[in-house]
Scaffold this motif. Structure first.
Motif, short mmCIF file in Angstrom:
data_model
loop_
_atom_site.label_atom_id
_atom_site.label_comp_id
_atom_site.label_asym_id
_atom_site.label_seq_id
_atom_site.Cartn_x
_atom_site.Cartn_y
_atom_site.Cartn_z
N SER A 245 8.19 4.90 2.18
CA SER A 245 7.20 5.91 1.76
C SER A 245 6.82 5.73 0.30
O SER A 245 6.82 6.68 -0.49
N LEU A 246 6.51 4.51 -0.05
CA LEU A 246 6.23 4.21 -1.45
C LEU A 246 4.97 4.91 -1.94
O LEU A 246 4.00 5.11 -1.18
N LYS A 247 5.01 5.28 -3.22
CA LYS A 247 3.92 5.99 -3.87
C LYS A 247 3.42 5.16 -5.04
O LYS A 247 4.17 4.36 -5.61
N PRO A 248 2.18 5.36 -5.47
CA PRO A 248 1.68 4.61 -6.63
C PRO A 248 2.56 4.80 -7.87
O PRO A 248 2.71 3.87 -8.66
N GLU A 249 3.17 5.97 -8.01
CA GLU A 249 4.03 6.21 -9.18
C GLU A 249 5.35 5.45 -9.11
O GLU A 249 6.13 5.48 -10.06
N ASP A 250 5.61 4.77 -8.00
CA ASP A 250 6.79 3.90 -7.92
C ASP A 250 6.51 2.52 -8.53
O ASP A 250 7.43 1.69 -8.64
N GLN B 28 0.83 -1.20 0.00
CA GLN B 28 0.00 0.00 0.00
C GLN B 28 0.87 1.25 0.00
O GLN B 28 2.02 1.23 0.46
N ALA B 29 0.32 2.31 -0.50
CA ALA B 29 1.04 3.59 -0.50
C ALA B 29 1.45 3.94 0.94
O ALA B 29 0.67 3.75 1.88
N GLY B 30 2.68 4.43 1.06
CA GLY B 30 3.23 4.72 2.38
C GLY B 30 4.01 3.57 2.99
O GLY B 30 4.71 3.76 4.00
N GLY C 5 14.47 -8.75 -13.45
CA GLY C 5 13.44 -7.79 -13.05
C GLY C 5 12.50 -8.36 -12.00
O GLY C 5 12.23 -9.56 -11.98
N THR C 6 12.00 -7.47 -11.16
CA THR C 6 11.01 -7.86 -10.16
C THR C 6 9.94 -6.77 -10.10
O THR C 6 10.26 -5.58 -10.10
N GLN C 7 8.68 -7.20 -10.07
CA GLN C 7 7.57 -6.25 -10.12
C GLN C 7 7.31 -5.65 -8.74
O GLN C 7 7.22 -6.38 -7.74
N VAL C 8 7.18 -4.34 -8.72
CA VAL C 8 6.76 -3.63 -7.51
C VAL C 8 5.46 -2.91 -7.85
O VAL C 8 5.40 -2.14 -8.82
N THR C 9 4.43 -3.16 -7.06
CA THR C 9 3.13 -2.54 -7.28
C THR C 9 2.70 -1.85 -6.00
O THR C 9 2.65 -2.48 -4.94
N VAL C 10 2.42 -0.56 -6.12
CA VAL C 10 2.00 0.24 -4.96
C VAL C 10 0.56 0.67 -5.17
O VAL C 10 0.26 1.38 -6.13
N SER C 11 -0.31 0.24 -4.29
CA SER C 11 -1.73 0.57 -4.42
C SER C 11 -2.04 1.84 -3.64
O SER C 11 -1.45 2.12 -2.60
N SER C 12 -2.99 2.60 -4.15
CA SER C 12 -3.35 3.87 -3.51
C SER C 12 -4.44 3.68 -2.48
O SER C 12 -5.04 2.63 -2.37
#
Length: 120
Positions: A84-89, A13-15, A113-120
């Motif tokens: 402090s991850l953001k959706p744009e990361d 999650q974001a943050g 490569g490894t996928q990083v997904t940040v949800s808002s």
């Protein structure tokens, strides 16, 4: 042939925070500059952070103060602590080895490569 294997990606999650790892098969890992890059769908890879053999670091402006690159030469492992991850990361993150002491130009070797997904 040098192999770079990333791990640690996922959904957060974001943050939140994630820590990526990249283990290299190369015994001379400590001699070389390493970096993390990321790629958005349909875009080229962009630099996230680099760390030279002597510890000098650089960061993209978009991640300064939030991401930290580090390495454990005894384990041939490069890390990227992302806070402090953001959706744009959200992107695919790649580890890379420059095969020289300074991080400039195009890296010679890349991880898968490894996928990083940040949800808002």
């Amino acid at each position: 042939q040098v192999q770079l294997v990333e791990s640690g990606g996922g959904l957060v999650q974001a943050g939140g925070s994630l820590k990526l790892s990249c283990t290299a098969s190369e015994y001379t890992f400590s001699y070389y500059a390493m970096g993390w890059f990321r790629q958005y769908p349909g875009k080229g890879r962009e630099l996230v952070a680099t760390r030279n053999w002597n510890g000098d670091e650089t960061y993209a402006d978009s991640v300064k103060g939030r991401f930290t690159i580090s390495r454990d030469n005894a384990k041939n492992t490069l890390y990227l602590q992302m806070n402090s991850l953001k959706p744009e990361d959200t992107a695919v993150y790649y580890c890379a080895s420059y095969e020289r002491r300074q991080a400039y130009g195009t890296p010679r070797y890349w991880g898968q490569g490894t996928q990083v997904t940040v949800s808002s």
